[in-house]
Design an enzyme around this catalytic site. Sequence first.
Site, PDB file in Angstrom:
ATOM      1  N   GLN A   1       0.870  -1.190   0.000  1.00 55.04           N
ATOM      2  CA  GLN A   1       0.000   0.000   0.000  1.00 55.04           C
ATOM      3  C   GLN A   1       0.901   1.233   0.000  1.00 55.04           C
ATOM      4  OE1 GLN A   1      -2.216   1.581   3.354  1.00 55.04           O
ATOM      5  NE2 GLN A   1      -4.127   1.453   2.187  1.00 55.04           N
TER       6      GLN A   1
ATOM      7  N   TYR B   1      -5.161  10.954   4.754  1.00 52.81           N
ATOM      8  CA  TYR B   1      -3.941  11.154   3.959  1.00 52.81           C
ATOM      9  C   TYR B   1      -4.096  12.261   2.904  1.00 52.81           C
ATOM     10  CZ  TYR B   1      -0.735   7.518   5.635  1.00 52.81           C
ATOM     11  OH  TYR B   1       0.174   6.788   6.349  1.00 52.81           O
TER      12      TYR B   1
ATOM     13  N   GLY C   1      -9.343  -5.389   9.680  1.00 52.63           N
ATOM     14  CA  GLY C   1      -8.157  -4.726  10.212  1.00 52.63           C
ATOM     15  C   GLY C   1      -7.833  -5.238  11.592  1.00 52.63           C
ATOM     16  N   ARG C   2      -8.434  -4.604  12.610  1.00 52.34           N
ATOM     17  CA  ARG C   2      -8.074  -4.919  14.001  1.00 52.34           C
ATOM     18  C   ARG C   2      -8.128  -6.407  14.354  1.00 52.34           C
ATOM     19  NH1 ARG C   2     -12.049  -0.286  15.686  1.00 52.34           N
ATOM     20  NH2 ARG C   2     -12.865  -1.089  13.722  1.00 52.34           N
TER      21      ARG C   2
HETATM   22  C1  LIG Z   1      -3.415   0.152  14.010  1.00 54.65           C
HETATM   23  C2  LIG Z   1      -4.113   0.556  12.736  1.00 54.65           C
HETATM   24  C3  LIG Z   1      -3.361   1.045  11.686  1.00 54.65           C
HETATM   25  C4  LIG Z   1      -3.974   1.381  10.465  1.00 54.65           C
HETATM   26  N1  LIG Z   1      -3.190   1.773   9.405  1.00 54.65           N
HETATM   27  C5  LIG Z   1      -3.747   1.907   8.175  1.00 54.65           C
HETATM   28  C6  LIG Z   1      -2.937   2.066   7.019  1.00 54.65           C
HETATM   29  O1  LIG Z   1      -1.701   2.081   7.082  1.00 54.65           O
HETATM   30  N2  LIG Z   1      -3.564   2.187   5.826  1.00 54.65           N
HETATM   31  C7  LIG Z   1      -4.928   2.153   5.705  1.00 54.65           C
HETATM   32  O2  LIG Z   1      -5.452   2.270   4.599  1.00 54.65           O
HETATM   33  N3  LIG Z   1      -5.716   1.995   6.784  1.00 54.65           N
HETATM   34  C8  LIG Z   1      -5.152   1.830   8.002  1.00 54.65           C
HETATM   35  N4  LIG Z   1      -5.960   1.543   9.086  1.00 54.65           N
HETATM   36  C9  LIG Z   1      -7.397   1.343   8.875  1.00 54.65           C
HETATM   37  C10 LIG Z   1      -7.694  -0.148   8.634  1.00 54.65           C
HETATM   38  O3  LIG Z   1      -7.092  -0.616   7.438  1.00 54.65           O
HETATM   39  C11 LIG Z   1      -9.213  -0.388   8.521  1.00 54.65           C
HETATM   40  O4  LIG Z   1      -9.704   0.385   7.452  1.00 54.65           O
HETATM   41  C12 LIG Z   1      -9.932  -0.038   9.817  1.00 54.65           C
HETATM   42  O5  LIG Z   1      -9.254  -0.552  10.950  1.00 54.65           O
HETATM   43  C13 LIG Z   1     -11.371  -0.573   9.806  1.00 54.65           C
HETATM   44  O6  LIG Z   1     -11.373  -1.997   9.695  1.00 54.65           O
HETATM   45  P1  LIG Z   1     -11.653  -2.927  10.985  1.00 54.65           P
HETATM   46  O7  LIG Z   1     -12.938  -2.420  11.590  1.00 54.65           O
HETATM   47  O8  LIG Z   1     -11.772  -4.324  10.463  1.00 54.65           O
HETATM   48  O9  LIG Z   1     -10.494  -2.748  11.937  1.00 54.65           O
HETATM   49  C14 LIG Z   1      -5.372   1.253  10.331  1.00 54.65           C
HETATM   50  C15 LIG Z   1      -6.132   0.802  11.417  1.00 54.65           C
HETATM   51  C16 LIG Z   1      -5.521   0.432  12.594  1.00 54.65           C
HETATM   52  C17 LIG Z   1      -6.349  -0.104  13.726  1.00 54.65           C
END
Ligand SMILES: Cc1cc2nc3c(=O)[nH]c(=O)nc-3n(C[C@H](O)[C@H](O)[C@H](O)COP(=O)(O)O)c2cc1C
Length: 375
Positions: A106, A186, A326-327
Amino acid sequence: MTAQPNLEDTLLSPFNLNDMPLRNRVVMASMTRGRATNADLVPTELHVEYYRQRASAGLIMAEATWVSEHAIGSINVPGLFSDEQMAAWRAVTDAVHGAGGRIHAQVGHSGAVSHPDFFEGGLPLAPSAINPGLQAFTPHGFKDTVTPRAMTLAEIEATISSYAAAARNARRAGFDGVELHSATTYLLPQFLNSALNQRTDRYGGSPENRARIVVEIVAAMIAEWPGGKVGVKISPAASMGGFAPTSESVPTYDHLVKGLNNLPLSHLQVVRAPKVDAGGPIAAIADTIGYYRARYRGVLIANGGFDAATGAAEIAQGRADLISFGRPFISNPDLARRFAEDLPLSPSDGATYYQGDREGYLDYPPFTPEAAVNA
Ligand SMILES: Cc1cc2nc3c(=O)[nH]c(=O)nc-3n(C[C@H](O)[C@H](O)[C@H](O)COP(=O)(O)O)c2cc1C
């Protein structure tokens, strides 16, 4: 009550992503983890092990990497602009492939959500000289963002080229594709936001102009890596501090999606918001996934607070092709197996999300009955 969709036929079924077979539809979403703890922002052996542990995902989206030194906005986040970084990423992609997995890079740029501490006192670059009112994680802790400097047209051109170079580097580092980070706070969501982008040239002032840079970047990346290898992540409903959608957001993203429909992408990943205000400026995208599914013609990855049941339902109803998590992947490296066998999920520790060493990074084991008893 409607029957729960079968996981085998949905989340756990294989998928053909532009001729690349994925073993399931459980995608690991990109997560910045702040483990590139060296001056050159090179991934380390910790990254190799972290991604190897998670290779049973259908597809891993690696953490955001910087497209250039101007793009930096948070500590210990790796880059994808130097030969050394590329070589180190090669070790990561080899490890994931060795374990039978697939991994996309990414690439991103933090724009105004950075700090002069990263630029020897110089100002971060942004669409316009408007402070987004957020915080940046600097070498000296969290600091308030400042009023950035508006990019010149030459700087916009150079930035587009840096994304193209990062796509080239991702390809040479052995990734299976590359996702453009046009989500959260971003640089590109800054261009897409009418409160932060007040330019009067061809990159601002209308929905089409605000969306232009993203479409140009995607086209430049595809020129470097054709064949459905370039994806895009958007979060049109995201709101953080002073960074909130406006009444221009829906038409701007409409234009963006129209532009993306004309390009041969790998996928569009859409992040849904936990809640969209019914009377607010983006009420039209309250059902964020459904809205973009109806408008985007290619492979759609849905993201944002899904679990096995809701992810499976989204696929069963044809609302998404793949679901990203994600999490849950932070503390459940074997997430697909836990879904398959209906095993309990381990909780994660937010204190080690963005900093630390092995702790909170490599020490979440795959499921064992003993670990479940001790949890
Ligand atoms: C620790 C952390 C770091 C993240 N870093 C990025 C990232 O580098 N790029 C991105 O597009 N989203 C990033 N996100 C967002 C996640 O990719 C995702 O969109 C978000 O956590 C929602 O998904 P979830 O509910 O399954 O966690 C990050 C989220 C977390 C918790």
